[in-house]
Design a protein around this motif. Structure first.
Motif, PDB file in Angstrom:
ATOM      1  N   ARG A  17     -59.955 -11.315 -36.870  1.00 30.46           N
ATOM      2  CA  ARG A  17     -61.410 -11.121 -36.885  1.00 30.46           C
ATOM      3  C   ARG A  17     -62.084 -11.950 -35.795  1.00 30.46           C
ATOM      4  O   ARG A  17     -61.832 -13.152 -35.649  1.00 30.46           O
ATOM      5  N   ILE A  18     -62.946 -11.283 -35.027  1.00 27.44           N
ATOM      6  CA  ILE A  18     -63.720 -11.929 -33.969  1.00 27.44           C
ATOM      7  C   ILE A  18     -65.147 -12.081 -34.475  1.00 27.44           C
ATOM      8  O   ILE A  18     -65.838 -11.084 -34.747  1.00 27.44           O
ATOM      9  N   PHE A  19     -65.599 -13.320 -34.619  1.00 26.49           N
ATOM     10  CA  PHE A  19     -66.957 -13.589 -35.085  1.00 26.49           C
ATOM     11  C   PHE A  19     -67.853 -13.785 -33.867  1.00 26.49           C
ATOM     12  O   PHE A  19     -67.546 -14.583 -32.975  1.00 26.49           O
ATOM     13  N   THR A  20     -68.953 -13.055 -33.824  1.00 28.67           N
ATOM     14  CA  THR A  20     -69.853 -13.109 -32.682  1.00 28.67           C
ATOM     15  C   THR A  20     -71.289 -13.336 -33.141  1.00 28.67           C
ATOM     16  O   THR A  20     -71.622 -13.187 -34.324  1.00 28.67           O
ATOM     17  N   VAL A  21     -72.126 -13.668 -32.170  1.00 31.21           N
ATOM     18  CA  VAL A  21     -73.568 -13.772 -32.387  1.00 31.21           C
ATOM     19  C   VAL A  21     -74.244 -12.768 -31.451  1.00 31.21           C
ATOM     20  O   VAL A  21     -73.899 -12.687 -30.261  1.00 31.21           O
ATOM     21  N   VAL A  22     -75.175 -11.997 -31.973  1.00 27.62           N
ATOM     22  CA  VAL A  22     -75.867 -10.986 -31.184  1.00 27.62           C
ATOM     23  C   VAL A  22     -76.855 -11.660 -30.241  1.00 27.62           C
ATOM     24  O   VAL A  22     -77.765 -12.365 -30.676  1.00 27.62           O
ATOM     25  N   GLU A  23     -76.660 -11.459 -28.939  1.00 27.83           N
ATOM     26  CA  GLU A  23     -77.600 -11.986 -27.941  1.00 27.83           C
ATOM     27  C   GLU A  23     -78.657 -10.958 -27.564  1.00 27.83           C
ATOM     28  O   GLU A  23     -79.813 -11.300 -27.311  1.00 27.83           O
ATOM     29  N   ILE A  24     -78.251  -9.697 -27.476  1.00 28.81           N
ATOM     30  CA  ILE A  24     -79.189  -8.591 -27.265  1.00 28.81           C
ATOM     31  C   ILE A  24     -78.856  -7.531 -28.293  1.00 28.81           C
ATOM     32  O   ILE A  24     -77.730  -7.035 -28.349  1.00 28.81           O
ATOM     33  N   GLY A  25     -79.828  -7.198 -29.137  1.00 28.85           N
ATOM     34  CA  GLY A  25     -79.587  -6.255 -30.213  1.00 28.85           C
ATOM     35  C   GLY A  25     -79.898  -4.827 -29.821  1.00 28.85           C
ATOM     36  O   GLY A  25     -80.232  -4.521 -28.678  1.00 28.85           O
ATOM     37  N   GLY A  26     -79.777  -3.945 -30.803  1.00 27.08           N
ATOM     38  CA  GLY A  26     -80.055  -2.531 -30.579  1.00 27.08           C
ATOM     39  C   GLY A  26     -79.367  -1.682 -31.621  1.00 27.08           C
ATOM     40  O   GLY A  26     -78.748  -2.190 -32.569  1.00 27.08           O
ATOM     41  N   THR A  27     -79.463  -0.383 -31.441  1.00 28.13           N
ATOM     42  CA  THR A  27     -78.853   0.570 -32.362  1.00 28.13           C
ATOM     43  C   THR A  27     -77.392   0.788 -31.985  1.00 28.13           C
ATOM     44  O   THR A  27     -77.084   1.087 -30.830  1.00 28.13           O
TER      45      THR A  27
END
Length: 483
Positions: free
Chosen positions: A142-152
């Motif tokens: 599992r790769i845990f990430t943080v959204v820097e630029i969101g979207g659909t």
């Protein structure tokens, strides 16, 4: 004025409509592309057969390019179809997750090696770069990430790593099967997606030859590693495609213009055919005319010396496929009027030729440019003479005269080269062949009385690589017997 820059158009549902393919041919397409990322083999067989039939009815020689999907890494499916990602939220990617179990918290991914390829701080770009994730940590699969630029985010959108570095191989199991199809369809060109270096190109060529195919290999430049290995890729491939979609995602938008120009320059130096692709007239998917920015984009590629410009969605699924081809042809012609004064000179030391046929080909262009020759007739078995001629800047049309169907369709991609089916009467009779070539160009309306025509051919008819003779004749004057 005869258009020099070639047009590649992708076939799809839009060109399946009644009369659409005929319209594309009338508008001036030179090579059609089958995108093997979409559709099935039955559809591709049907489109290939439709192309061949339409080309014959319209008395056109059109090349066929099969484009492999390659290892496009995609997210899985979502339970509710789409999710909205917002800046700052946590989101995971997990190749072990069920393919249809995606939620707003995370989703599956179709590449098992992704957790081993990324480190904390790496940036992953989804949906052609519209969504940006920064890797926080990796735990098991599992790769845990943080959204820097969101979207659909919806099902099966692509994933790239900013700066490259993913170790996935260029040729997938699907590509192996699709190479068999390309051989069956007698494709003229096979495009390899996401190659890293020369080994990927050679592997594709070996698989194609083993399947009985004879297509030339196009290397799609869309990885950072490919940009770093341009020289070796151009040595191995017959052509390169500047695939600006995934390439821009990997290297960043700001680098793309400079990298595109560098690829063009190196291609010209290394006698490598180059195609410029992706979103060249994207607005014409839904609009009947291109934007001014798109016009300038196509024109700049022409001025930089591209062999071909390519339409993707515009012709495959757009509302106006024939208009898109016609608009591209119009812009190419307009830009070519200024090409000679705008194109940068060929860089590097004076070329040293190691082959007789290459020497004849490139010397012929130099002579033709000096003497105001109206047309060049290159009698060729393999198309190599015409290809080398097309590498040197000239606005003189080059006519590749051959009785080899495979050669005629191959040269459709070469800038400034136009195929003509030609069977010289009496093999080995150079005088008859020269007269026949002049008559062929007269019949095609390419020349008229009083024009100078430069003719190249080989002493041994039917032998590849045998071009060793150049002759300049004036139309209307007697052509003397060859020694």
């Amino acid at each position: 004025m005869v258009r020099q820059t070639k047009i590649v158009a992708t076939l799809g549902p839009a060109t399946d409509r009644e009369g659409a393919l005929a319209g594309v041919l009338r508008a001036g397409v030179d090579v059609v592309r089958l995108n093997l990322s979409h559709g099935n083999h039955a559809e591709h067989r049907q489109r290939s057969a439709a192309l061949r039939g339409a080309a014959q009815r319209h008395n056109r020689v059109v090349g066929l390019l099969c484009d492999l999907q390659g290892p496009k890494i995609r997210v899985g499916r979502f339970r509710d179809g789409i999710v909205e990602l917002v800046e700052g939220q946590a989101f995971f990617l997990d190749p072990s997750l069920a393919k249809d179990a995606g939620t707003e918290n995370g989703c599956g991914v179709g590449y098992a090696g992704l957790p081993q390829d990324v480190d904390p701080g790496d940036v992953l770009l989804l949906n052609d770069g519209l969504i940006r994730l920064r890797v926080d940590r990796v735990e098991g699969c599992r790769i845990f990430t943080v959204v820097e630029i969101g979207g659909t985010l919806s099902d099966h959108k692509g994933i790239n790593q900013l700066g490259g570095g993913l170790s996935v191989r260029a040729l997938t199991d699907k590509d192996h099967v699709d190479i068999q199809l390309a051989a069956e369809l007698e494709a003229d060109y096979l495009a390899v997606s996401f190659p890293k270096g020369a080994d990927d190109i050679e592997e594709a060529r070996e698989l194609l030859r083993a399947a009985g195919g004879h297509a030339a290999i196009v290397a799609k430049i869309e990885r950072r590693e490919a940009v770093d290995n341009l020289s070796e890729i151009m040595e191995a491939a017959d052509a390169v495609m500047i695939a600006r979609g995934d390439l821009a995602v990997e290297i960043g938008d700001a680098e793309l213009p400079g990298v595109q120009k560098r690829i063009m320059r190196l291609a010209r130096e290394r006698d490598c055919v180059v195609i410029t692709a992706t979103q060249m007239m994207q607005s014409m998917v839904n609009q009947p005319v291109p934007t001014r920015a798109e016009v300038l984009d196509v024109a700049n590629a022409v001025l930089d010396g591209t062999d071909a410009v390519m339409l993707s969605e515009e012709s495959a699924v757009g509302r106006f496929p024939a208009r898109a081809v016609a608009a591209m042809a119009r812009v190419c012609l307009g830009a070519e009027r200024y090409a000679e004064e705008s194109r940068p000179p060929r860089l590097g030391p004076e070329p040293r030729y190691t082959r007789i046929d290459e020497t004849i080909a490139k010397t012929a262009i130099a002579a033709a440019n000096q003497l105001s020759v109206r047309a060049i007739a290159a009698m060729t078995e393999s198309g190599a003479t015409a290809m080398w001629m097309s590498r040197i800047s000239t606005d003189i049309p080059i006519y590749a005269l051959s009785e080899q169907t495979r050669t005629l369709t191959k040269v459709t991609l070469y800038r400034g080269v136009h195929p003509i089916n030609f069977d010289p009467a009496g093999r080995g009779d150079h005088t008859a062949a020269n007269r026949g070539a002049v008559e062929e160009l007269l019949g095609a309306g390419a020349i008229r009385e009083g024009d100078l025509v430069l003719i190249t051919q080989g002493d041994l008819a039917g032998v590849q690589g045998g071009t060793n003779t150049m002759k300049i004749v004036r139309v209307g004057d007697p052509i003397p017997d060859s020694a």
